[in-house]
Motif scaffolding. Structure first.
Motif, PDB file in Angstrom:
ATOM      1  N   GLU A 196      59.718  46.957  31.912  1.00  0.00           N
ATOM      2  CA  GLU A 196      58.673  46.805  32.967  1.00  0.00           C
ATOM      3  C   GLU A 196      58.815  46.213  34.323  1.00  0.00           C
ATOM      4  O   GLU A 196      58.272  46.765  35.238  1.00  0.00           O
ATOM      5  CB  GLU A 196      57.328  46.153  32.278  1.00  0.00           C
ATOM      6  CG  GLU A 196      56.735  46.786  31.138  1.00  0.00           C
ATOM      7  CD  GLU A 196      55.627  46.256  30.740  1.00  0.00           C
ATOM      8  OE1 GLU A 196      54.827  45.407  30.943  1.00  0.00           O
ATOM      9  OE2 GLU A 196      55.164  46.458  29.286  1.00  0.00           O
ATOM     10  N   LEU A 197      59.989  45.582  34.273  1.00  0.00           N
ATOM     11  CA  LEU A 197      60.509  44.756  35.333  1.00  0.00           C
ATOM     12  C   LEU A 197      61.335  45.725  36.213  1.00  0.00           C
ATOM     13  O   LEU A 197      61.105  46.000  37.431  1.00  0.00           O
ATOM     14  CB  LEU A 197      61.249  43.530  35.103  1.00  0.00           C
ATOM     15  CG  LEU A 197      62.053  42.814  36.263  1.00  0.00           C
ATOM     16  CD1 LEU A 197      61.144  42.274  37.181  1.00  0.00           C
ATOM     17  CD2 LEU A 197      62.901  41.708  35.667  1.00  0.00           C
TER      18      LEU A 197
ATOM     19  N   GLU B  36      56.261  40.021  35.501  1.00  0.00           N
ATOM     20  CA  GLU B  36      57.150  40.715  34.555  1.00  0.00           C
ATOM     21  C   GLU B  36      58.230  39.798  34.403  1.00  0.00           C
ATOM     22  O   GLU B  36      58.889  39.661  33.413  1.00  0.00           O
ATOM     23  CB  GLU B  36      57.554  42.138  35.260  1.00  0.00           C
ATOM     24  CG  GLU B  36      56.606  43.064  35.235  1.00  0.00           C
ATOM     25  CD  GLU B  36      55.807  43.480  33.995  1.00  0.00           C
ATOM     26  OE1 GLU B  36      56.481  43.016  32.754  1.00  0.00           O
ATOM     27  OE2 GLU B  36      54.799  43.948  33.840  1.00  0.00           O
ATOM     28  N   ILE B  37      58.934  38.777  35.249  1.00  0.00           N
ATOM     29  CA  ILE B  37      59.730  37.969  35.201  1.00  0.00           C
ATOM     30  C   ILE B  37      59.345  36.820  34.368  1.00  0.00           C
ATOM     31  O   ILE B  37      59.955  36.568  33.238  1.00  0.00           O
ATOM     32  CB  ILE B  37      60.210  37.298  36.486  1.00  0.00           C
ATOM     33  CG1 ILE B  37      61.297  38.560  37.085  1.00  0.00           C
ATOM     34  CG2 ILE B  37      61.082  36.023  36.374  1.00  0.00           C
ATOM     35  CD1 ILE B  37      61.528  38.179  38.673  1.00  0.00           C
TER      36      ILE B  37
ATOM     37  N   GLU C 150      59.758  44.420  28.120  1.00  0.00           N
ATOM     38  CA  GLU C 150      59.374  43.584  29.379  1.00  0.00           C
ATOM     39  C   GLU C 150      60.367  44.015  30.466  1.00  0.00           C
ATOM     40  O   GLU C 150      60.275  44.114  31.646  1.00  0.00           O
ATOM     41  CB  GLU C 150      59.007  42.184  28.864  1.00  0.00           C
ATOM     42  CG  GLU C 150      57.982  41.806  27.914  1.00  0.00           C
ATOM     43  CD  GLU C 150      56.574  42.635  28.662  1.00  0.00           C
ATOM     44  OE1 GLU C 150      56.616  42.750  30.000  1.00  0.00           O
ATOM     45  OE2 GLU C 150      55.703  42.627  27.836  1.00  0.00           O
TER      46      GLU C 150
ATOM     47  N   GLU D 190      59.330  48.211  38.404  1.00  0.00           N
ATOM     48  CA  GLU D 190      58.912  47.700  39.584  1.00  0.00           C
ATOM     49  C   GLU D 190      59.972  47.873  40.697  1.00  0.00           C
ATOM     50  O   GLU D 190      59.343  47.933  41.845  1.00  0.00           O
ATOM     51  CB  GLU D 190      58.410  46.199  39.395  1.00  0.00           C
ATOM     52  CG  GLU D 190      57.492  45.774  38.650  1.00  0.00           C
ATOM     53  CD  GLU D 190      55.971  46.458  39.277  1.00  0.00           C
ATOM     54  OE1 GLU D 190      55.712  46.478  40.310  1.00  0.00           O
ATOM     55  OE2 GLU D 190      55.220  47.027  38.298  1.00  0.00           O
TER      56      GLU D 190
ATOM     57  N   ARG E 237      53.208  41.514  40.833  1.00  0.00           N
ATOM     58  CA  ARG E 237      53.734  42.015  39.595  1.00  0.00           C
ATOM     59  C   ARG E 237      55.107  41.645  39.043  1.00  0.00           C
ATOM     60  O   ARG E 237      55.360  41.570  37.786  1.00  0.00           O
ATOM     61  CB  ARG E 237      53.513  43.738  39.710  1.00  0.00           C
ATOM     62  CG  ARG E 237      52.224  44.211  40.007  1.00  0.00           C
ATOM     63  CD  ARG E 237      52.099  45.781  39.900  1.00  0.00           C
ATOM     64  NE  ARG E 237      53.145  46.357  40.842  1.00  0.00           N
ATOM     65  CZ  ARG E 237      52.765  46.678  42.074  1.00  0.00           C
ATOM     66  NH1 ARG E 237      51.527  46.496  42.685  1.00  0.00           N
ATOM     67  NH2 ARG E 237      53.661  47.285  42.893  1.00  0.00           N
ATOM     68  N   VAL E 238      56.232  41.560  40.033  1.00  0.00           N
ATOM     69  CA  VAL E 238      57.346  41.372  39.689  1.00  0.00           C
ATOM     70  C   VAL E 238      57.335  39.868  39.112  1.00  0.00           C
ATOM     71  O   VAL E 238      58.130  39.560  38.068  1.00  0.00           O
ATOM     72  CB  VAL E 238      58.468  41.277  40.932  1.00  0.00           C
ATOM     73  CG1 VAL E 238      59.505  40.531  40.796  1.00  0.00           C
ATOM     74  CG2 VAL E 238      58.559  42.712  41.547  1.00  0.00           C
ATOM     75  N   ARG E 239      56.714  38.979  39.814  1.00  0.00           N
ATOM     76  CA  ARG E 239      56.706  37.556  39.048  1.00  0.00           C
ATOM     77  C   ARG E 239      56.104  37.604  37.707  1.00  0.00           C
ATOM     78  O   ARG E 239      56.588  36.945  36.840  1.00  0.00           O
ATOM     79  CB  ARG E 239      55.813  36.601  40.049  1.00  0.00           C
ATOM     80  CG  ARG E 239      55.721  35.411  39.690  1.00  0.00           C
ATOM     81  CD  ARG E 239      54.877  34.332  40.650  1.00  0.00           C
ATOM     82  NE  ARG E 239      54.988  33.071  40.597  1.00  0.00           N
ATOM     83  CZ  ARG E 239      54.285  32.248  39.694  1.00  0.00           C
ATOM     84  NH1 ARG E 239      53.701  32.726  38.837  1.00  0.00           N
ATOM     85  NH2 ARG E 239      54.648  30.959  39.406  1.00  0.00           N
TER      86      ARG E 239
END
Length: 119
Positions: A42-43, A71-72, A39, A46, A67-69
């Motif tokens: 994946e962050l 992944e976080i 994960e 971005e 998307r960033v939110r």
């Protein structure tokens, strides 16, 4: 249903989520650490080709920000679950690490410098 915002409430909700699905058997420290690393990757993806300025403004773009939110959120879920399985208090661990970092990087010598300090 209203959800709480504390780490303890998140930990309990994740524990219940896993218990209801009988996923504890899969939530070994190794598996959770590997999922966390995935994960985080994946962050990172971005931000991979953004300039520093673009990365600072990523949340202004509704699609990229979403998307960033997400992944976080994934990173937080796996980190919280890993800490729970290992019996580590996340806030206490972070506070201890910050105390150690303050010792290793005193303001007088570290201000404005990005130099790694010896352990």
């Amino acid at each position: 249903m209203e959800q709480g915002h504390s780490v303890e409430q998140l930990t309990q909700r994740l524990r219940t989520f896993a218990d209801e699905r009988d996923w504890q058997q899969f939530h070994t420290p190794k598996n959770l650490a590997m999922a966390l690393a995935g994960e985080v990757g994946e962050l990172l993806a971005e931000f991979q080709w953004l300039t520093p300025d673009e990365s600072a403004r990523v949340m202004a773009d509704p699609e990229a920000g979403a998307r960033v939110r997400a992944e976080i959120g994934d990173v937080m879920i796996y980190l919280t679950r890993l800490a729970d399985v290992l019996g580590i208090g996340l806030v206490a661990a972070a506070q201890d690490k910050l105390t150690d970092s303050a010792r290793r990087y005193p303001v007088a010598t570290a201000r404005g410098r990005a130099v790694k300090a010896p352990r």
